[in-house]
Design a protein around this motif. Sequence first.
Motif, PDB file in Angstrom:
ATOM      1  N   ILE A   1      54.712  89.830 -38.631  1.00 29.93           N
ATOM      2  CA  ILE A   1      54.551  88.715 -39.106  1.00 29.93           C
ATOM      3  C   ILE A   1      54.588  87.294 -38.349  1.00 29.93           C
ATOM      4  N   ALA A   2      55.694  87.374 -37.637  1.00 28.64           N
ATOM      5  CA  ALA A   2      55.857  86.166 -36.716  1.00 28.64           C
ATOM      6  C   ALA A   2      54.951  86.034 -35.695  1.00 28.64           C
ATOM      7  N   ILE A   3      54.583  87.266 -34.970  1.00 29.34           N
ATOM      8  CA  ILE A   3      53.641  87.259 -33.790  1.00 29.34           C
ATOM      9  C   ILE A   3      52.125  86.998 -34.377  1.00 29.34           C
ATOM     10  N   LEU A   4      51.951  87.318 -35.644  1.00 28.04           N
ATOM     11  CA  LEU A   4      50.547  87.285 -36.143  1.00 28.04           C
ATOM     12  C   LEU A   4      50.450  85.777 -36.279  1.00 28.04           C
ATOM     13  N   PHE A   5      51.578  84.995 -36.858  1.00 27.29           N
ATOM     14  CA  PHE A   5      51.196  83.467 -37.019  1.00 27.29           C
ATOM     15  C   PHE A   5      51.488  82.693 -36.046  1.00 27.29           C
ATOM     16  N   ILE A   6      52.339  83.144 -35.132  1.00 22.59           N
ATOM     17  CA  ILE A   6      52.409  82.422 -33.761  1.00 22.59           C
ATOM     18  C   ILE A   6      50.923  82.286 -33.131  1.00 22.59           C
ATOM     19  N   ALA A   7      50.558  83.558 -33.059  1.00 22.89           N
ATOM     20  CA  ALA A   7      49.190  83.717 -32.259  1.00 22.89           C
ATOM     21  C   ALA A   7      47.929  82.705 -33.090  1.00 22.89           C
ATOM     22  N   ASP A   8      48.069  82.872 -34.402  1.00 24.54           N
ATOM     23  CA  ASP A   8      47.066  81.956 -35.059  1.00 24.54           C
ATOM     24  C   ASP A   8      47.394  80.371 -34.981  1.00 24.54           C
ATOM     25  N   LEU A   9      48.706  80.066 -34.789  1.00 22.14           N
ATOM     26  CA  LEU A   9      49.115  78.728 -34.550  1.00 22.14           C
ATOM     27  C   LEU A   9      48.686  78.095 -33.148  1.00 22.14           C
ATOM     28  N   ALA A  10      48.887  79.136 -32.131  1.00 21.97           N
ATOM     29  CA  ALA A  10      48.826  78.823 -30.836  1.00 21.97           C
ATOM     30  C   ALA A  10      47.238  78.902 -30.509  1.00 21.97           C
ATOM     31  N   ALA A  11      46.472  80.037 -30.812  1.00 25.65           N
ATOM     32  CA  ALA A  11      45.304  80.236 -30.480  1.00 25.65           C
ATOM     33  C   ALA A  11      44.133  80.385 -31.392  1.00 25.65           C
ATOM     34  N   GLY A  12      44.608  80.284 -32.500  1.00 25.15           N
ATOM     35  CA  GLY A  12      43.621  80.352 -33.856  1.00 25.15           C
ATOM     36  C   GLY A  12      43.090  81.807 -33.998  1.00 25.15           C
ATOM     37  N   VAL A  13      43.899  82.851 -33.561  1.00 27.68           N
ATOM     38  CA  VAL A  13      43.552  83.957 -33.730  1.00 27.68           C
ATOM     39  C   VAL A  13      44.301  84.674 -34.884  1.00 27.68           C
ATOM     40  N   PRO A  14      44.084  85.287 -36.084  1.00 25.03           N
ATOM     41  CA  PRO A  14      42.732  85.613 -36.400  1.00 25.03           C
ATOM     42  C   PRO A  14      42.354  84.741 -37.464  1.00 25.03           C
ATOM     43  N   PHE A  15      42.983  83.836 -37.863  1.00 28.69           N
ATOM     44  CA  PHE A  15      42.676  83.013 -39.034  1.00 28.69           C
ATOM     45  C   PHE A  15      41.950  81.684 -38.820  1.00 28.69           C
TER      46      PHE A  15
END
Length: 60
Positions: A16-30
Amino acid sequence: MPKALCLLGMMVAILIAILFIADLAAGVPFQKASILMDIALIVCALMLGAISWFTFKEQA
């Protein structure tokens, strides 16, 4: 069995942390739908990880 559940909780927290850190940093996947939601869910993932870690350490 309880140790397995603690490890599963830690794995879920990491994912979950990886998913939302990626979204926060790069906009992927949301596509950065909500920065506040990203931050809140990262904090929740960290709390889940901490709770799982402390419970795992108590059982050892």
